[in-house]
Design an enzyme around this catalytic site. Structure first.
Site, PDB file in Angstrom:
ATOM      1  N   PRO A 280       0.826  -1.209   0.000  1.00 53.84           N
ATOM      2  CA  PRO A 280       0.000   0.000   0.000  1.00 53.84           C
ATOM      3  C   PRO A 280       0.862   1.262   0.000  1.00 53.84           C
ATOM      4  O   PRO A 280       1.904   1.320   0.655  1.00 53.84           O
ATOM      5  CB  PRO A 280      -0.792  -0.105   1.306  1.00 53.84           C
ATOM      6  CG  PRO A 280       0.094  -0.888   2.219  1.00 53.84           C
ATOM      7  CD  PRO A 280       0.862  -1.846   1.336  1.00 53.84           C
ATOM      8  N   ARG A 282      -0.673   4.981  -1.366  1.00 53.41           N
ATOM      9  CA  ARG A 282      -1.648   6.060  -1.195  1.00 53.41           C
ATOM     10  C   ARG A 282      -2.499   5.897   0.071  1.00 53.41           C
ATOM     11  O   ARG A 282      -2.751   6.856   0.785  1.00 53.41           O
ATOM     12  CB  ARG A 282      -2.572   6.060  -2.414  1.00 53.41           C
ATOM     13  CG  ARG A 282      -3.507   7.243  -2.503  1.00 53.41           C
ATOM     14  CD  ARG A 282      -4.545   7.006  -3.606  1.00 53.41           C
ATOM     15  NE  ARG A 282      -3.939   6.535  -4.823  1.00 53.41           N
ATOM     16  CZ  ARG A 282      -3.542   7.326  -5.821  1.00 53.41           C
ATOM     17  NH1 ARG A 282      -3.706   8.628  -5.726  1.00 53.41           N
ATOM     18  NH2 ARG A 282      -3.001   6.812  -6.902  1.00 53.41           N
ATOM     19  N   TYR A 322      -2.903  13.689 -14.197  1.00 50.19           N
ATOM     20  CA  TYR A 322      -4.079  12.825 -14.378  1.00 50.19           C
ATOM     21  C   TYR A 322      -5.364  13.438 -13.857  1.00 50.19           C
ATOM     22  O   TYR A 322      -6.184  12.749 -13.243  1.00 50.19           O
ATOM     23  CB  TYR A 322      -3.883  11.403 -13.845  1.00 50.19           C
ATOM     24  CG  TYR A 322      -2.791  11.135 -12.830  1.00 50.19           C
ATOM     25  CD1 TYR A 322      -1.709  10.316 -13.172  1.00 50.19           C
ATOM     26  CD2 TYR A 322      -2.852  11.649 -11.537  1.00 50.19           C
ATOM     27  CE1 TYR A 322      -0.718  10.035 -12.256  1.00 50.19           C
ATOM     28  CE2 TYR A 322      -1.852  11.360 -10.612  1.00 50.19           C
ATOM     29  CZ  TYR A 322      -0.793  10.560 -10.977  1.00 50.19           C
ATOM     30  OH  TYR A 322       0.177  10.273 -10.062  1.00 50.19           O
ATOM     31  N   CYS A 350       4.691  28.813 -16.691  1.00 51.36           N
ATOM     32  CA  CYS A 350       4.235  29.201 -18.027  1.00 51.36           C
ATOM     33  C   CYS A 350       3.732  28.001 -18.818  1.00 51.36           C
ATOM     34  O   CYS A 350       4.353  27.579 -19.800  1.00 51.36           O
ATOM     35  CB  CYS A 350       5.364  29.866 -18.788  1.00 51.36           C
ATOM     36  SG  CYS A 350       6.115  31.151 -17.822  1.00 51.36           S
ATOM     37  N   GLU A 351       2.649  27.417 -18.360  1.00 50.89           N
ATOM     38  CA  GLU A 351       2.004  26.299 -19.051  1.00 50.89           C
ATOM     39  C   GLU A 351       0.527  26.401 -18.702  1.00 50.89           C
ATOM     40  O   GLU A 351       0.188  26.586 -17.527  1.00 50.89           O
ATOM     41  CB  GLU A 351       2.472  24.946 -18.486  1.00 50.89           C
ATOM     42  CG  GLU A 351       3.932  24.669 -18.560  1.00 50.89           C
ATOM     43  CD  GLU A 351       4.307  23.767 -19.721  1.00 50.89           C
ATOM     44  OE1 GLU A 351       3.403  23.372 -20.492  1.00 50.89           O
ATOM     45  OE2 GLU A 351       5.499  23.494 -19.853  1.00 50.89           O
ATOM     46  N   TYR A 379       2.227  10.716  -3.958  1.00 51.01           N
ATOM     47  CA  TYR A 379       2.555  11.138  -5.322  1.00 51.01           C
ATOM     48  C   TYR A 379       2.564  12.663  -5.455  1.00 51.01           C
ATOM     49  O   TYR A 379       2.301  13.211  -6.515  1.00 51.01           O
ATOM     50  CB  TYR A 379       1.597  10.466  -6.333  1.00 51.01           C
ATOM     51  CG  TYR A 379       1.538   8.976  -6.138  1.00 51.01           C
ATOM     52  CD1 TYR A 379       2.623   8.188  -6.481  1.00 51.01           C
ATOM     53  CD2 TYR A 379       0.441   8.356  -5.542  1.00 51.01           C
ATOM     54  CE1 TYR A 379       2.614   6.816  -6.254  1.00 51.01           C
ATOM     55  CE2 TYR A 379       0.427   6.978  -5.306  1.00 51.01           C
ATOM     56  CZ  TYR A 379       1.514   6.219  -5.662  1.00 51.01           C
ATOM     57  OH  TYR A 379       1.507   4.869  -5.426  1.00 51.01           O
TER      58      TYR A 379
HETATM   59  C1  LIG Z   1       2.531   2.180  -7.251  1.00 45.44           C
HETATM   60  C2  LIG Z   1       2.511   0.770  -6.824  1.00 45.44           C
HETATM   61  C3  LIG Z   1       1.974   0.415  -5.581  1.00 45.44           C
HETATM   62  C4  LIG Z   1       1.294   1.403  -4.669  1.00 45.44           C
HETATM   63  O1  LIG Z   1       0.042   1.784  -5.159  1.00 45.44           O
HETATM   64  P1  LIG Z   1      -0.954   2.647  -4.274  1.00 45.44           P
HETATM   65  O2  LIG Z   1      -2.107   2.886  -5.169  1.00 45.44           O
HETATM   66  O3  LIG Z   1      -0.255   3.882  -3.878  1.00 45.44           O
HETATM   67  O4  LIG Z   1      -1.324   1.817  -3.085  1.00 45.44           O
HETATM   68  C5  LIG Z   1       2.067  -0.906  -5.195  1.00 45.44           C
HETATM   69  N1  LIG Z   1       2.659  -1.840  -5.991  1.00 45.44           N
HETATM   70  C6  LIG Z   1       3.173  -1.526  -7.194  1.00 45.44           C
HETATM   71  C7  LIG Z   1       3.817  -2.577  -8.011  1.00 45.44           C
HETATM   72  C8  LIG Z   1       3.111  -0.214  -7.652  1.00 45.44           C
HETATM   73  O5  LIG Z   1       3.610   0.078  -8.859  1.00 45.44           O
END
Ligand SMILES: *Cc1c(COP(=O)(O)O)cnc(C)c1O
Length: 425
Positions: A280, A282, A322, A350-351, A379
């Site tokens: 995990p 996020r 995104y 400047c974008e 992120y």
């Molecule tokens: C980015 C990633 C995660 C983490 O994803 P979250 O959405 O932040 O929990 C876990 N495993 C892999 C392989 C990833 O690329």
């Protein structure tokens, strides 16, 4: 759940007024709450109590050493995607046996380092990688413990750029070829096949795609075992979503809780008797961080009002990259009677893409006022750059009534010093 709330009409991170931090470190800055980080990690880990589980925090979501140290103290392992992240995890004392290495493009140097360290597992994403890893390990007289990342071909919703589990995505090995690749892996001299790995995407707010993928992968484990692959670990990736809308009404249903997620997983995987690995990111750090910025100007265009902030896409790229939504609230608590009006929130870069939100309902904000982007922990700072020669945004950690700068803002002189003009110019 997070610890950023109004107290005495001012937004606080735990017991620290964000305006006090702004005075000390300037703006913009990221601020993380230690209590939120601990809480999120514990809630997730506790949901799997009694089950052999490795929670390998996804370092790429927020990789500051202080945050890693805090999570390491809670017992976290690490999911890394580069030698740099591996070194970060080791630097804060995360044991190699709690580290898994993911990513589609591991280099020979990275494989060598990870084998020297003796990491728990490589998550292998292709056949060329498998062959390369076997070769490197054999040369070192070692064996690499591996899981193969299989692509269960489920569409997990979310934004196109963060979906990873469909056939056309670049990650993993296709479902149809999985058994064949496992058969090949089993016979390679530098490889110990120990697990199966999936990661179907990010910011998934519905249990259905997880259920679909986890059910499929459980069947695969049974098939592989029957074919003589001693699968003892199941890596179910990251991807559990978080709420990004806090105050405004919205139609998005709340994401599943860790305990609902855990209950689903236990129901599906219990008969396998495997070590469960999670990655995990996020879910642990997303709502534990905010970005605080100052309003440079309030500009009234012909048809729109713009809040021009001192934070920009180089500090927080998620909206530009995104179309991510971040709730933005004033640091000074607005009066209950304050009239809401629509504004565009933009940065100075400047974008045209340097726009955080369009036609956003906000209470009145004036020149000089601070605003906070919520749910910016994941992120956010990790994707910051120095585009427009804007110094890298600093990071601050609050814990109760104390706070510390955990990454300093470089000076422009620091930035210029890294660059070299050759003699012959
Ligand atoms: C980015 C990633 C995660 C983490 O994803 P979250 O959405 O932040 O929990 C876990 N495993 C892999 C392989 C990833 O690329």
């Amino acid at each position: 759940m997070h610890h950023f709330d109004y107290k005495n009409n001012a937004l606080h991170g735990e017991d620290v007024a964000l305006s006090d931090i702004a005075e000390k470190v300037g703006t913009p800055f990221y601020c993380y709450s230690a209590a939120t980080l601990r809480r999120h990690f514990r809630v997730f880990a506790d949901a799997f109590k009694g089950q052999d589980t490795l929670v390998a925090y996804s370092v790429k979501s927020l990789s500051n050493l202080a945050v890693l140290k805090l999570l390491a103290n809670e017992g976290a392992g690490a999911d890394v995607v580069s030698a740099g992240e591996l070194k970060r995890a080791r630097a804060v004392g995360i044991p190699a046996k709690k580290i898994v290495f993911s990513g589609v493009g591991k280099t020979i140097d990275e494989m060598t380092l990870a084998l020297e360290e003796g990491i728990h597992q490589f998550n292998v994403e292709s056949e060329p990688e498998l062959l390369q890893l076997s070769e490197v390990a054999t040369r070192m007289n070692k064996r690499a413990q591996i899981a193969i990342r299989v692509n269960p071909d489920v569409s997990a919703g979310g934004h196109d750029k963060i979906s990873t589990g469909r056939k056309e995505d670049k990650f993993g090995i296709s479902w149809e070829r999985a058994e064949e690749v496992y058969a090949q892996a089993k016979d390679l001299p530098g490889i110990d096949v120990v697990g199966v790995d999936i990661h179907i995407g990010s910011q998934i707010t519905d249990l259905a795609p997880f259920e679909q993928a986890f059910t499929k992968v459980t069947k695969l484990v049974e098939t592989l075992r029957a074919q003589g692959c001693p699968i003892s670990r199941l890596d179910l990736g990251g991807g559990l979503g978080i709420p990004y809308h806090h105050n405004h009404g919205t139609n998005t249903p709340p994401p599943p809780t860790p305990s609902e997620y855990a209950a689903l997983i236990r129901k599906i995987t219990d008969p396998l008797d495997v070590q469960l690995i999670f990655e995990p990111g996020r879910m642990i750090v997303g709502n534990a961080g905010i970005l605080v910025a100052k309003t440079i100007f309030v500009k009234d265009g012909d048809v729109r009002r713009f809040l021009i902030l001192d934070a920009a896409m180089n500090d927080l790229i998620r909206p530009a990259l995104y179309d991510a939504y971040h709730e933005v609230i004033p640091v000074k608590e607005p009066a209950a009677t304050a009239e809401m009006a629509q504004v565009d929130l933009v940065g100075p870069v400047c974008e045209t893409g340097d726009t955080f939100a369009r036609q956003r309902n906000m209470p009145p904000v004036q020149k000089g006022d601070l605003v906070a982007f919520l749910s910016a922990g994941a992120y956010g700072a990790v994707q910051a750059s120095e585009y427009n020669t804007r110094p890298l945004v600093p990071e601050v950690l609050v814990d109760g009534d104390q706070f510390a700068v955990i990454r300093e803002r470089p000076t422009v002189e620091d930035i210029l010093k890294r660059e070299i003009i050759p003699d012959w110019l």
